[in-house]
Scaffold this motif. Structure first.
Motif, PDB file in Angstrom:
ATOM      1  N   VAL A   1      -3.997  52.579  55.500  1.00 59.84           N
ATOM      2  CA  VAL A   1      -3.433  51.233  55.427  1.00 59.84           C
ATOM      3  C   VAL A   1      -3.115  50.719  56.839  1.00 59.84           C
ATOM      4  CG1 VAL A   1      -1.545  49.847  54.529  1.00 59.84           C
ATOM      5  CG2 VAL A   1      -2.568  51.627  53.105  1.00 59.84           C
TER       6      VAL A   1
ATOM      7  N   SER B   1      -6.246  49.668  58.372  1.00 60.79           N
ATOM      8  CA  SER B   1      -6.813  48.489  57.717  1.00 60.79           C
ATOM      9  C   SER B   1      -6.238  47.205  58.298  1.00 60.79           C
ATOM     10  CB  SER B   1      -6.593  48.547  56.203  1.00 60.79           C
ATOM     11  OG  SER B   1      -5.281  48.143  55.879  1.00 60.79           O
TER      12      SER B   1
ATOM     13  N   PHE C   1      -8.060  46.637  61.527  1.00 60.26           N
ATOM     14  CA  PHE C   1      -9.436  46.185  61.252  1.00 60.26           C
ATOM     15  C   PHE C   1      -9.423  44.718  60.828  1.00 60.26           C
ATOM     16  CE2 PHE C   1     -10.822  50.657  60.972  1.00 60.26           C
ATOM     17  CZ  PHE C   1     -12.044  50.565  61.619  1.00 60.26           C
ATOM     18  N   ALA C   2      -8.480  44.350  59.947  1.00 60.39           N
ATOM     19  CA  ALA C   2      -8.414  42.971  59.464  1.00 60.39           C
ATOM     20  C   ALA C   2      -8.185  42.023  60.645  1.00 60.39           C
ATOM     21  CB  ALA C   2      -7.301  42.827  58.434  1.00 60.39           C
TER      22      ALA C   2
ATOM     23  N   LEU D   1     -11.406  41.852  62.812  1.00 62.08           N
ATOM     24  CA  LEU D   1     -12.533  41.152  62.184  1.00 62.08           C
ATOM     25  C   LEU D   1     -12.288  39.642  62.110  1.00 62.08           C
ATOM     26  CD1 LEU D   1     -13.407  43.787  59.466  1.00 62.08           C
ATOM     27  CD2 LEU D   1     -14.808  43.145  61.438  1.00 62.08           C
ATOM     28  N   VAL D   2     -11.025  39.269  61.874  1.00 70.11           N
ATOM     29  CA  VAL D   2     -10.716  37.841  61.806  1.00 70.11           C
ATOM     30  C   VAL D   2     -10.876  37.196  63.188  1.00 70.11           C
ATOM     31  CG1 VAL D   2      -8.797  36.230  61.488  1.00 70.11           C
ATOM     32  CG2 VAL D   2      -9.280  37.953  59.745  1.00 70.11           C
TER      33      VAL D   2
END
Lengths: 100, 203
Positions: B37, B40, B43-44, B47-48
């Motif tokens: 988590v 994540s 990563f979020a 990527l955004v």
């Protein structure tokens, strides 16, 4: 017992070969094929998920010990991760396009 | 060693022989789920923000296929040798544990060396943490993974000194096994960095 240990050394080599194949397949697909960007992204993500399963099953022995509890805990972590990543991309990039 | 209190179906390996060992291994899986988590969220964020280069260098300009492939191979191979070390541990072969674990740590250090020189090269090309949102996300995500690898090298080295002193007991075996789980997990995270950062950056 020695039979079992022999099998498990083989098990690890299988895992290693699979992980190498998946890595080079992803590299080749991403850089040397004329597929569309969307298709490439989908395929390399699928390959990465398989690569994760190879690590979990062949090296991390997720199916041993408190098997079912380990799998449920880790899967829940993955579920939250997918919600966070996919949700952020959906909200910020796909749905929020008009904001910028 | 296997007492009557060992539940049915428990693998006949030293790390599972005590209740403490079994609980700590399960507890570590819960910790790994929390780590999934944590990563994540990074990563979020990355990527955004990956397209927000603010006029600075893009991933396509920075990423070198040869460099990140060597990093990937080092980590994949180290994950394999770490698996072999756990196999040797289960056979009770202390020497085998040392050979494969030291090989694992050497590749881990090789990976860290590559990553540090990669970061230094980027900074010399004018790509720093402050240059753009893309690079902030990149350095935080990849740097957090690198910090985990550093911790893993230190941790497993300490466990190995304990194995050298005390031998392969149910306790040291449990520590080795958990250290191994952590190391394989770092490889899993790297696979997603390889896919979502490097390959995606070059597509």
């Amino acid at each position: 017992m020695s039979e079992q240990q022999h099998a498990s050394a083989k098990h690890h080599i299988t895992g290693f070969v699979l992980s190498l194949l998946l890595t080079f397949a992803a590299l080749f697909l991403a850089l040397n094929t004329p597929l569309s960007v969307g298709l490439k992204l989908t395929v390399i993500i699928v390959l990465a998920v398989f690569q994760m399963l190879v690590q979990l099953v062949y090296f991390m022995h997720v199916t041993e010990g408190s098997k079912i509890y380990q799998i449920i805990s880790f899967s829940y972590g993955i579920f939250v991760a997918v919600c966070v990543v996919a949700g952020s991309i959906w909200l910020m990039l796909l749905n929020g396009m008009s904001m910028y | 060693m296997a007492s009557s209190s060992v539940p049915k179906g428990t693998p006949n390996f030293p790390e599972y022989q005590t209740e403490e060992g079994r609980l700590k291994i399960f507890g570590f899986w819960v910790f790994l789920a929390a780590e999934v988590v944590l990563f994540s969220t990074l990563f979020a964020t990355y990527l955004v923000l990956a397209d927000r280069t603010a006029g600075g260098p893009t991933g396509k300009e920075l990423f070198e296929v040869k460099d990140f492939m060597i990093e990937t191979m080092l980590l994949l191979t180290s994950s394999f040798t770490c698996g072999l070390a756990v196999l040797e541990m289960r056979k009770g072969n202390k020497k085998g544990v040392f050979i494969w674990m030291i090989a694992t740590l050497a590749m881990g250090l090789g990976f860290l060396g590559m990553e540090i020189s990669e970061f230094v090269a980027y900074v010399h090309e004018g790509a720093t943490l402050q240059t753009s949102a893309f690079l902030s996300g990149f350095f935080v995500l990849v740097g957090t993974h690198g910090a985990h690898v550093t911790l893993g090298v230190v941790w497993i080295s300490l466990v190995l000194t304990q194995v050298a002193k005390r031998g392969l007991t149910p306790m040291t075996c449990r520590k080795l096994f958990i250290g191994g789980l952590y190391w394989h997990f770092l490889d899993v995270v790297w696979i997603f960095i390889f896919t979502a950062v490097y390959l995606t950056g070059l597509i």
